[in-house]
Design an enzyme around this catalytic site. Structure first.
Site, PDB file in Angstrom:
ATOM      1  N   TYR A 223       0.876  -1.172   0.000  1.00 50.01           N
ATOM      2  CA  TYR A 223       0.000   0.000   0.000  1.00 50.01           C
ATOM      3  C   TYR A 223       0.912   1.221   0.000  1.00 50.01           C
ATOM      4  CZ  TYR A 223      -4.150  -2.815   0.952  1.00 50.01           C
ATOM      5  OH  TYR A 223      -5.181  -3.707   0.854  1.00 50.01           O
ATOM      6  N   HIS A 405     -17.776  -2.022   3.336  1.00 53.90           N
ATOM      7  CA  HIS A 405     -16.467  -2.163   3.991  1.00 53.90           C
ATOM      8  C   HIS A 405     -16.550  -3.057   5.222  1.00 53.90           C
ATOM      9  CE1 HIS A 405     -12.426  -1.104   5.310  1.00 53.90           C
ATOM     10  NE2 HIS A 405     -12.912  -0.870   6.509  1.00 53.90           N
TER      11      HIS A 405
END
Length: 610
Positions: A223, A405
């Site tokens: 990331y 999510h």
């Protein structure tokens, strides 16, 4: 032996003639559902090397997906298909293979050991196979639902695509076992919404938020965080659309990207470009959490409705933005540079409404927990009628997009709208949800929410590989259940979520102790995570916890953007009464079926379909 390939010029000529005819038929079949620039508007690389490229389009009138699979370097065959979570066992497959003399195309399935079998019902229909200058191109179609128990039901939401490379001929289809192949998976949303592109303003400008020619780390998962800032004096604008920028050649490595706006409470943020988990990352970056844009593999441009735009810039808005790019590099490729990101399109001519983002679901709190060794444990969060009655305008709001999510154990997420005690419609649903594939999805139809409506968000979890309870919270090993809904007009209501009343949870721990050996500490200093960690998980403690979440009063968070609750009493609120629930969707079989062959199709992989 493999069929000899024609020359490049012959292949190009054959391909151009055959495909030109086919595409005329395909575009007519899709009945204008494809943008004019391409009959296959959606495209992804299946494998990390980019040697398998899948393109597709959807006909909602026919309830059929049209696929184009390009195999750049065909060896002895290829398999492609779908499965529940991306497994190669119990998968619904289509296989192209050769026995050394002839090549075959067939609808197949794999059993629990990965052994492949020919399907008695051939629902993948081959339309064309051509050798092209780029490789071998397969064109085929498949109905959403087939009513074949061996087939995968193609639904809204995430689809786990699987593939395999056959490197040598096989005497028969049944001789193939997926365990011996080079295989992989890719997640996409196949059934993209068939919505028209809104008109765009004439004074639209664009801005690219991208990584600065970085070197992609040679590791499986990275990331990358990059801080950038808006120009000095950047006034209030509306974002009206955005689209991905993916560096050519890196299509198989860039998995998803998000742009966040930082909080306005800090005047400045330090420059940073590096791995998000780096020890060098400034702590301030944790305050860049307001989503402006999100893209995931297979998605195209995102458009706001003509009457709304997402505001950014101007007084009270931070100039600092954080780009986060997820690189998926399972082959650990070295030396690849990247400048991928997101291009924002914005206008200074503000639209009628500001778009807003509202959080639905569960509060981030450990009082909501999932016992270990559960395969389908459901937790539910509420946005109650009391909150919507108080916080929404009389004309209501209109939800046009949604981002679901959870953390690592989430498997399904659904939000339903209820009115007058009756569930009316699904806002968003993903029965094959993956925490590794999250994107903002435009809804097929706008959902209008009126004051007094209830929004119910349920998440299903699988904790089969865990030995302790998984509690709610911010940590990656803790859990969440959230639906970020994008709507207009923007209101003060930014968070509408719930959690079980803490006092009733303590009653649960006392009850568990009555039927066990006082293993759970109920003293004031004991934290809820420690209490859950000491629960003896048997059928009694599991069932009672599930029942508790189904009837106990809730603590409501009906919050403004300042994290302050709207005025009123929000603790120990009764659960909304739902007297009528929506029926589970049932698969629809194709209206008319041409009798399909039960044997594979013999094909020529050097020319057209035979």
């Amino acid at each position: 032996m493999q069929v000899p390939s024609p020359s490049m010029r012959e292949a190009a000529s054959m391909y151009g003639t055959a495909v030109a005819v086919f595409l005329v038929i395909l575009v007519a079949a899709l009945q204008s559902s494809a943008p004019p620039e391409s009959p296959f508007p959606y495209r992804i690389s299946l494998d990390p090397e980019g040697s398998l490229e899948l393109s597709w389009n959807v006909s909602y009138t026919q309830e059929t997906v049209y696929f184009q699979l390009l195999v750049q370097e065909l060896k002895a065959g290829v398999l492609f298909g779908m499965s529940d979570r991306g497994e190669l066992e119990n998968a619904d497959l289509v296989v192209l293979w050769t026995d050394g003399d002839n090549a075959y195309f067939g609808d197949a399935w794999s059993d629990q050991w990965g052994q492949i079998h020919l399907d008695s019902q051939q629902d993948y229909q081959l339309l064309q196979v051509q050798r092209t200058p780029e490789g071998l191109c397969l064109l085929f179609k498949r109905p959403f639902g087939t009513c074949d128990p061996k087939d995968y039901l193609i639904e809204d939401g995430t689809v786990h695509l699987v593939y395999g490379i056959l490197e040598e001929p096989f005497g028969s289809l049944e001789a193939i076992n997926t365990s011996g192949l080079q295989t992989g998976l890719q997640r996409v949303q196949l059934l993209k919404p068939n919505i028209s592109i809104p008109a765009l303003p004439s004074d639209m400008h664009s801005m690219e938020i991208h990584t600065p020619d970085i070197l992609i780390p040679g590791q499986k998962t990275t990331y990358w965080c990059h801080i950038t800032e808006l120009p000095d004096g950047f006034s209030r604008h509306h974002i009206v659309m955005y689209e991905p920028i993916v560096t050519k050649g890196n299509e198989a490595l860039v998995h998803h990207m998000e742009v966040f706006q930082c909080t306005a409470q800090f005047e400045s943020f330090p420059q940073f470009s590096g791995p998000c988990d780096s020890k060098m990352k400034p702590d301030h970056l944790n305050y860049c959490r307001h989503v402006l844009a999100a893209w995931a593999l297979g998605a195209k441009a995102f458009y706001y409705p003509e009457e709304a735009g997402l505001a950014f810039g101007g007084p009270g808005s931070s100039r600092y933005l954080r780009l986060e790019v997820h690189y998926h590099n399972p082959l650990k490729i070295q030396g690849r540079r990247d400048s991928s990101g997101i291009r924002l399109y914005y206008t200074a001519t503000l639209r009628r409404f500001d778009a807003g983002i509202m959080e639905l679901g569960l509060v981030y709190t450990p009082v909501m927990a999932i016992p270990p060794q559960e395969t389908a444990f459901v937790l539910t969060g509420y946005c109650t009628d009391k909150c919507t009655q108080l916080a929404l305008p009389p004309s209501g709001i209109h939800i046009f997009a949604s981002q679901l999510h959870t953390h690592l154990t989430g498997r399904k997420v659904v939000t339903v709208l209820a009115r007058d005690g009756r569930e009316r419609e699904v806002v968003n649903r993903d029965d094959h949800y993956s925490p590794h594939f999250q994107e903002i999805r435009m809804l097929k139809k706008i959902v209008s929410v009126q004051p007094g409506d209830v929004l119910i968000t349920s998440c299903t979890y699988n904790t089969g590989d865990r030995k302790l309870a998984t509690v709610g919270g911010f940590g990656i090993l803790e859990e969440m259940c959230v639906n970020y809904v994008h709507y207009y007009p923007q209101t003060q209501l930014e968070l509408c979520k719930s959690a079980v009343d803490p006092g009733f949870l303590q009653k649960y721990f006392h009850l568990v102790n009555r039927f066990n050996e006082e293993e759970v500490c109920t003293c004031p200093q004991a934290s809820v995570p420690k209490q859950f960690a000491s629960v003896p998980w048997n059928s009694f403690s599991r069932d009672v916890l599930r029942a508790l979440y189904g009837f106990a009063p809730i603590s409501m968070h009906c919050n403004k953007s300042s994290a302050v609750r709207f005025q009123g009493e929000w603790n120990r609120q009764p659960l909304p009464k739902i007297i009528s629930k929506l029926e589970e969707p049932t698969p629809r079989c194709p209206a008319s079926r041409v009798q399909s062959p039960t044997s594979p199709t013999v094909v020529s992989i050097g020319g057209s379909k035979s």
